[in-house]
Design a protein around this motif. Sequence first.
Motif, PDB file in Angstrom:
ATOM      1  N   MET A   1      68.906  78.250   9.251  1.00  7.64           N
ATOM      2  CA  MET A   1      69.037  78.687  10.635  1.00  7.64           C
ATOM      3  C   MET A   1      67.652  78.849  11.255  1.00  7.64           C
ATOM      4  O   MET A   1      66.764  79.428  10.637  1.00  7.64           O
ATOM      5  CB  MET A   1      69.736  80.036  10.712  1.00  7.64           C
ATOM      6  CG  MET A   1      71.185  80.052  10.429  1.00  7.64           C
ATOM      7  SD  MET A   1      72.119  79.850  11.922  1.00  7.64           S
ATOM      8  CE  MET A   1      73.657  79.411  11.188  1.00  7.64           C
ATOM      9  N   PRO A   2      67.493  78.369  12.453  1.00  5.31           N
ATOM     10  CA  PRO A   2      66.204  78.556  13.131  1.00  5.31           C
ATOM     11  C   PRO A   2      65.987  80.032  13.482  1.00  5.31           C
ATOM     12  O   PRO A   2      66.924  80.739  13.806  1.00  5.31           O
ATOM     13  CB  PRO A   2      66.333  77.704  14.384  1.00  5.31           C
ATOM     14  CG  PRO A   2      67.783  77.462  14.576  1.00  5.31           C
ATOM     15  CD  PRO A   2      68.430  77.598  13.240  1.00  5.31           C
ATOM     16  N   THR A   3      64.754  80.466  13.392  1.00  2.00           N
ATOM     17  CA  THR A   3      64.446  81.867  13.702  1.00  2.00           C
ATOM     18  C   THR A   3      63.527  82.018  14.905  1.00  2.00           C
ATOM     19  O   THR A   3      63.373  83.125  15.405  1.00  2.00           O
ATOM     20  CB  THR A   3      63.783  82.547  12.491  1.00  2.00           C
ATOM     21  OG1 THR A   3      62.619  81.800  12.124  1.00  2.00           O
ATOM     22  CG2 THR A   3      64.742  82.615  11.309  1.00  2.00           C
ATOM     23  N   ASP A   4      62.904  80.939  15.355  1.00  2.00           N
ATOM     24  CA  ASP A   4      62.005  81.002  16.495  1.00  2.00           C
ATOM     25  C   ASP A   4      62.825  81.177  17.775  1.00  2.00           C
ATOM     26  O   ASP A   4      63.651  80.329  18.122  1.00  2.00           O
ATOM     27  CB  ASP A   4      61.164  79.728  16.562  1.00  2.00           C
ATOM     28  CG  ASP A   4      60.200  79.743  17.734  1.00  2.00           C
ATOM     29  OD1 ASP A   4      59.771  80.837  18.139  1.00  2.00           O
ATOM     30  OD2 ASP A   4      59.880  78.653  18.243  1.00  2.00           O
ATOM     31  N   LEU A   5      62.613  82.278  18.476  1.00  2.00           N
ATOM     32  CA  LEU A   5      63.386  82.600  19.669  1.00  2.00           C
ATOM     33  C   LEU A   5      63.259  81.527  20.747  1.00  2.00           C
ATOM     34  O   LEU A   5      64.243  81.183  21.400  1.00  2.00           O
ATOM     35  CB  LEU A   5      62.959  83.966  20.223  1.00  2.00           C
ATOM     36  CG  LEU A   5      63.755  84.504  21.396  1.00  2.00           C
ATOM     37  CD1 LEU A   5      65.220  84.664  21.026  1.00  2.00           C
ATOM     38  CD2 LEU A   5      63.177  85.796  21.885  1.00  2.00           C
ATOM     39  N   ASN A   6      62.067  80.976  20.913  1.00  2.00           N
ATOM     40  CA  ASN A   6      61.882  79.912  21.915  1.00  2.00           C
ATOM     41  C   ASN A   6      62.711  78.684  21.570  1.00  2.00           C
ATOM     42  O   ASN A   6      63.358  78.095  22.433  1.00  2.00           O
ATOM     43  CB  ASN A   6      60.407  79.527  22.033  1.00  2.00           C
ATOM     44  CG  ASN A   6      59.596  80.628  22.668  1.00  2.00           C
ATOM     45  OD1 ASN A   6      60.080  81.339  23.533  1.00  2.00           O
ATOM     46  ND2 ASN A   6      58.367  80.779  22.219  1.00  2.00           N
ATOM     47  N   TYR A   7      62.702  78.289  20.300  1.00  2.00           N
ATOM     48  CA  TYR A   7      63.486  77.134  19.867  1.00  2.00           C
ATOM     49  C   TYR A   7      64.972  77.378  20.104  1.00  2.00           C
ATOM     50  O   TYR A   7      65.690  76.502  20.570  1.00  2.00           O
ATOM     51  CB  TYR A   7      63.218  76.844  18.386  1.00  2.00           C
ATOM     52  CG  TYR A   7      64.085  75.742  17.841  1.00  2.00           C
ATOM     53  CD1 TYR A   7      63.785  74.409  18.097  1.00  2.00           C
ATOM     54  CD2 TYR A   7      65.206  76.034  17.081  1.00  2.00           C
ATOM     55  CE1 TYR A   7      64.581  73.390  17.602  1.00  2.00           C
ATOM     56  CE2 TYR A   7      66.014  75.020  16.583  1.00  2.00           C
ATOM     57  CZ  TYR A   7      65.692  73.708  16.845  1.00  2.00           C
ATOM     58  OH  TYR A   7      66.488  72.709  16.363  1.00  2.00           O
ATOM     59  N   ILE A   8      65.431  78.569  19.796  1.00  2.00           N
ATOM     60  CA  ILE A   8      66.850  78.903  19.950  1.00  2.00           C
ATOM     61  C   ILE A   8      67.257  78.856  21.415  1.00  2.00           C
ATOM     62  O   ILE A   8      68.268  78.265  21.786  1.00  2.00           O
ATOM     63  CB  ILE A   8      67.146  80.283  19.338  1.00  2.00           C
ATOM     64  CG1 ILE A   8      66.984  80.223  17.813  1.00  2.00           C
ATOM     65  CG2 ILE A   8      68.537  80.766  19.708  1.00  2.00           C
ATOM     66  CD1 ILE A   8      67.007  81.570  17.134  1.00  2.00           C
ATOM     67  N   MET A   9      66.490  79.459  22.282  1.00  2.00           N
ATOM     68  CA  MET A   9      66.887  79.593  23.687  1.00  2.00           C
ATOM     69  C   MET A   9      66.602  78.344  24.525  1.00  2.00           C
ATOM     70  O   MET A   9      67.120  78.224  25.627  1.00  2.00           O
ATOM     71  CB  MET A   9      66.206  80.802  24.315  1.00  2.00           C
ATOM     72  CG  MET A   9      66.712  82.119  23.753  1.00  2.00           C
ATOM     73  SD  MET A   9      68.509  82.276  23.770  1.00  2.00           S
ATOM     74  CE  MET A   9      68.868  82.168  25.488  1.00  2.00           C
ATOM     75  N   LEU A  10      65.815  77.408  24.019  1.00  2.00           N
ATOM     76  CA  LEU A  10      65.548  76.190  24.789  1.00  2.00           C
ATOM     77  C   LEU A  10      66.667  75.161  24.670  1.00  2.00           C
ATOM     78  O   LEU A  10      66.652  74.157  25.369  1.00  2.00           O
ATOM     79  CB  LEU A  10      64.212  75.570  24.362  1.00  2.00           C
ATOM     80  CG  LEU A  10      62.990  76.320  24.878  1.00  2.00           C
ATOM     81  CD1 LEU A  10      61.711  75.698  24.339  1.00  2.00           C
ATOM     82  CD2 LEU A  10      62.967  76.322  26.391  1.00  2.00           C
ATOM     83  N   ASN A  11      67.655  75.431  23.841  1.00  2.00           N
ATOM     84  CA  ASN A  11      68.796  74.535  23.743  1.00  2.00           C
ATOM     85  C   ASN A  11      69.692  74.760  24.954  1.00  2.00           C
ATOM     86  O   ASN A  11      70.101  75.886  25.231  1.00  2.00           O
ATOM     87  CB  ASN A  11      69.560  74.819  22.451  1.00  2.00           C
ATOM     88  CG  ASN A  11      70.721  73.896  22.266  1.00  2.00           C
ATOM     89  OD1 ASN A  11      71.737  74.039  22.938  1.00  2.00           O
ATOM     90  ND2 ASN A  11      70.579  72.959  21.350  1.00  2.00           N
TER      91      ASN A  11
END
Length: 72
Positions: A1-11
């Motif tokens: 699972m990705p943990t980087d908040l920017n990566y998660i929210m840029l989807n």
Amino acid sequence: MPTDLNYIMLNPTRMRIVETFASRGNMTANEVCEVLQDVPRTTLYRHINVLLAANILTVVKQKKTRGRVERT
């Protein structure tokens, strides 16, 4: 699972899910599926689980219905 908040929210799909929860309040996954009808149900469940794992969404209530757990 990705943990980087920017990566998660840029989807874009995850962003739409968060916007839906922000505008409508507490919802179940089925209710989100009804609102975002252009996104496949399995895709929504996968993105909701990523948001839950990152503590962006939280479960406030669980109800057992017909042998499964419905989370709000």
